[in-house]
Design a protein around this motif. Structure first.
Motif, short mmCIF file in Angstrom:
data_model
loop_
_atom_site.label_atom_id
_atom_site.label_comp_id
_atom_site.label_asym_id
_atom_site.label_seq_id
_atom_site.Cartn_x
_atom_site.Cartn_y
_atom_site.Cartn_z
N PRO A 407 19.64 -7.40 41.15
CA PRO A 407 19.26 -6.82 39.85
C PRO A 407 18.28 -7.71 39.09
N GLU A 408 18.43 -9.04 39.23
CA GLU A 408 17.53 -9.94 38.50
C GLU A 408 16.09 -9.81 39.00
N ILE A 409 15.94 -9.69 40.32
CA ILE A 409 14.58 -9.53 40.89
C ILE A 409 14.01 -8.17 40.45
N ALA A 410 14.85 -7.12 40.49
CA ALA A 410 14.39 -5.78 40.09
C ALA A 410 13.94 -5.79 38.63
N MET A 411 14.75 -6.43 37.77
CA MET A 411 14.40 -6.48 36.33
C MET A 411 13.13 -7.31 36.13
N SER A 412 13.04 -8.44 36.84
CA SER A 412 11.88 -9.32 36.70
C SER A 412 10.60 -8.59 37.09
N LYS A 413 10.65 -7.87 38.21
CA LYS A 413 9.47 -7.15 38.72
C LYS A 413 8.99 -6.09 37.71
N LEU A 414 9.95 -5.29 37.22
CA LEU A 414 9.57 -4.21 36.29
C LEU A 414 9.20 -4.74 34.91
N LEU A 415 9.78 -5.88 34.52
CA LEU A 415 9.43 -6.47 33.22
C LEU A 415 7.99 -7.02 33.24
N LYS A 416 7.59 -7.54 34.39
CA LYS A 416 6.20 -8.05 34.50
C LYS A 416 5.21 -6.88 34.35
N ASP A 417 5.57 -5.72 34.94
CA ASP A 417 4.71 -4.53 34.78
C ASP A 417 4.69 -4.09 33.32
N TYR A 418 5.87 -4.15 32.69
CA TYR A 418 6.00 -3.73 31.28
C TYR A 418 5.18 -4.65 30.36
N VAL A 430 7.34 -11.90 27.03
CA VAL A 430 8.00 -10.94 27.94
C VAL A 430 7.84 -11.42 29.39
N THR A 431 6.64 -11.91 29.72
CA THR A 431 6.40 -12.43 31.08
C THR A 431 7.31 -13.64 31.35
N ALA A 432 7.44 -14.51 30.33
CA ALA A 432 8.32 -15.69 30.48
C ALA A 432 9.76 -15.26 30.70
N PHE A 433 10.20 -14.19 30.00
CA PHE A 433 11.56 -13.65 30.14
C PHE A 433 11.75 -13.16 31.58
N ALA A 434 10.73 -12.42 32.09
CA ALA A 434 10.80 -11.88 33.46
C ALA A 434 10.94 -13.02 34.47
N GLU A 435 10.17 -14.09 34.27
CA GLU A 435 10.22 -15.22 35.20
C GLU A 435 11.57 -15.95 35.10
N SER A 436 12.13 -15.98 33.88
CA SER A 436 13.42 -16.67 33.66
C SER A 436 14.54 -16.03 34.47
N LEU A 437 14.49 -14.69 34.61
CA LEU A 437 15.56 -13.99 35.34
C LEU A 437 15.60 -14.41 36.81
N GLU A 438 14.46 -14.86 37.32
CA GLU A 438 14.41 -15.25 38.74
C GLU A 438 15.20 -16.53 39.02
N ILE A 439 15.66 -17.19 37.95
CA ILE A 439 16.45 -18.42 38.13
C ILE A 439 17.74 -18.12 38.90
N VAL A 440 18.26 -16.89 38.79
CA VAL A 440 19.54 -16.56 39.45
C VAL A 440 19.37 -16.54 40.97
N PRO A 441 18.46 -15.71 41.55
CA PRO A 441 18.29 -15.78 43.01
C PRO A 441 17.78 -17.16 43.49
N LYS A 442 16.96 -17.80 42.65
CA LYS A 442 16.43 -19.13 43.02
C LYS A 442 17.58 -20.12 43.15
N THR A 443 18.52 -20.09 42.19
CA THR A 443 19.67 -21.01 42.23
C THR A 443 20.60 -20.68 43.40
N LEU A 444 20.79 -19.38 43.67
CA LEU A 444 21.63 -18.98 44.81
C LEU A 444 21.07 -19.57 46.10
N ALA A 445 19.73 -19.51 46.25
CA ALA A 445 19.08 -20.05 47.45
C ALA A 445 19.24 -21.57 47.52
N GLU A 446 18.98 -22.24 46.40
CA GLU A 446 19.08 -23.72 46.38
C GLU A 446 20.49 -24.18 46.71
#
Length: 538
Positions: A407-418, A430-446
């Protein structure tokens, strides 16, 4: 020559103050540090923290809110993020770490926006717009077909990575059964699910009791230890001779009078027990005390009695057995009694406990959680509480989303378009907010030892086809999380984004921190040398 004006101090001496950008930087730094602290605990491959308090008591956990509660945090801005975690815990029961790391990342991204001379109010407005849009996107990508199988998946996802791996499936089934049992239509009060934790056994020995377990023992060894077809009376007053309301003095001039007086007291207690027996009760749970004489007569009548039962347990017994809580024994009748298939006293982990089981349609149930040691069972208990919270939220809302950062990636992608449709500087926020949401999958990977950049790139690409693509941390592949059964309640994400964005907005709008000298550690962890007092007004 002009006379020099005396400087005027409007704050007492010793007051510390941070102004403007210094205040913002200090608060942002505190938020970032706190988010970094809990970040390593996120996801199935998250690590645990060992917390030792001043008395030497140890807590080993990877539950975000437990870590933050146990830490002795002084910084005022950091305390605001602890509130985010507590709210998340109260509202949903899970997702506390997610909420805190999103808030920390929002603050981190705002730092570069402040460096570009964008006003904090503009950033806060952009964040607010982005949060509203994110909620709409969440609604669009949520899954609305909820059944028992889906609830099991929600419970298992919540417990993954919390020391319950071996017994995830049986525990999930117990939790879903418990929630469905106490659900009142579409409302679930999780207070009606009691969790009793006992060490000395394996996790798989955990069980769901269709009734209530009371951590007490019979008041008298002469009472039956096991009863079938129990008729249960609940009393919230003491079973003893009442003291007079006013101070009274009784003058006894004859030994016979003394004997009569003692007999009268005995008769009062005897009549109380007779009232219970006449009503047909063979089990008594009393919220207050039961004196020795009453214990003797109760055991003679074959009534099992338990005293000083907690008010919350009395309420659960009432919901489980259908009994009415009685204040005055004179009012006790057969209609007030509750029923249970059996009531037994059993030894669990060396302690006697009363099991009220086999209730016909209990609206309160008990989960007996087992673990090998105290620390293990405590952590399993926390995982079970989280799972109960998310299953209850799913039953109430009827909406879930895929997990694994999807969901975080989906929200981030559509927020960047918005963001591209917004004019003005809010677009950057708004772009910064979209990038911030990516911290969740990024942290899961790390946390899983994967390359976070490769994982993010793969995730973004996969979201061109499906909003359910998330990161499988066990294989390192991007997988359809709906198919894989990694499911979370929509409310977890909704609440996390709402709390995180509001906390970040509030911290950003602070441009002045005034701390009285009485506060612990000058201005809560701020270096007094960096903070001047109130400047003199010339």
């Amino acid at each position: 020559m002009a006379q020099q004006q005396q400087p005027i101090f409007i704050l007492p001496e010793g007051t510390n103050r941070l102004l403007g950008k210094d205040a913002q930087r200090n608060n942002i730094l505190a938020g970032k540090v706190l988010a970094e602290t809990v970040r390593t605990t996120l996801g199935p491959k998250g690590m645990d923290k060992m917390l030792v308090d001043g008395l030497g008591d140890i807590v080993v956990t990877n539950d975000g809110v437990t870590i933050l509660k146990e830490m002795d945090i002084d910084h005022p801005a950091a305390k605001m993020l602890v509130e985010v975690a507590k709210t998340q815990e109260d509202e949903v029961g899970d997702g506390t770490t997610t909420a805190v790391i999103i808030a920390g990342e929002l603050l981190k991204k705002s730092e570069s926006l402040l460096d570009m001379d964008i006003h904090p109010t503009i950033i806060a407005m952009g964040y607010r717009q982005a949060a509203e849009k994110a909620q709409q996107i969440l609604e669009d990508i949520s899954i609305k077909e909820i059944d028992t199988d889906m609830l099991n998946k929600v419970a298992m996802t919540a417990m993954t990575g919390k020391g319950t791996e071996k017994a995830r499936e049986p525990l999930a089934k117990l939790i879903v059964t418990a929630v469905e049992q106490v659900a009142d239509g579409e409302e679930v009060d999780t207070d009606h699910i009691k969790i009793e934790k006992k060490d000395g056994a394996v996790v798989e020995d955990s069980e769901l009791v269709q009734g209530v377990i009371i951590d007490k023992e019979r008041v008298h060894p002469g009472m039956p230890a096991e009863l079938e077809n129990a008729k249960i009376a609940l009393l919230n007053s003491a079973l003893e001779v009442k003291e007079t309301e006013v101070d009274a003095e009784i003058r006894i001039t004859d030994p016979n009078q003394m004997q009569a007086f003692i007999e009268q007291e005995e008769n009062m207690v005897k009549n109380m027990v007779k009232d219970i027996s006449d009503a047909g009760a063979n089990v008594l749970f009393c919220q207050k005390g039961i004196d020795d004489l009453a214990q003797h007569y109760l055991s003679k009548e074959g009534i099992m009695a338990v005293r000083r039962v907690k008010k919350s347990d009395i309420e659960k017994l009432s919901r489980a057995t259908g009994a009415t809580v009685v204040t005055n024994l004179d009012d006790l009748s057969a209609d007030d009694l509750g029923e249970a298939g059996k009531v037994t006293e059993q030894k669990v982990s060396g302690e006697d406990m009363i099991f009220v089981e086999e209730c016909a349609e209990p609206k309160a149930v008990t989960l007996l959680v087992r673990g090998s040691t105290k620390h293990v069972v405590d952590e399993i208990g926390r995982a079970v509480e989280d799972a109960i919270g998310v299953v209850a939220a799913t039953v109430e809302d009827g909406e879930v989303v895929a997990g694994g950062g999807a969901p975080e990636i989906a929200m981030s992608k559509l927020l960047k378009d918005y963001a591209e449709s917004i004019s003005g500087r809010e677009q950057l926020a708004v772009t910064a907010f979209a990038e911030s949401l990516e911290i969740v999958p990024k942290t899961l990977a790390e946390n899983a030892g994967l390359d976070s950049i490769d994982s993010l790139v793969d995730l973004r690409a996969s979201h061109e086809t499906s909003p359910y693509m998330g990161l499988d941390v066990f294989t390192g592949d991007v997988t359809d999380m709906k198919e894989a059964g990694v499911i979370e309640p929509k409310r977890v994400k909704k609440q996390a984004i709402q709390s995180a964005s509001e906390a970040a907005e509030m911290i950003l709008r602070i441009d002045d921190v005034i701390a009285s000298s009485a506060s612990p550690q000058d201005a809560a962890g701020m270096d007094p040398s960096q903070m001047g007092g109130m400047p003199p007004m010339m």
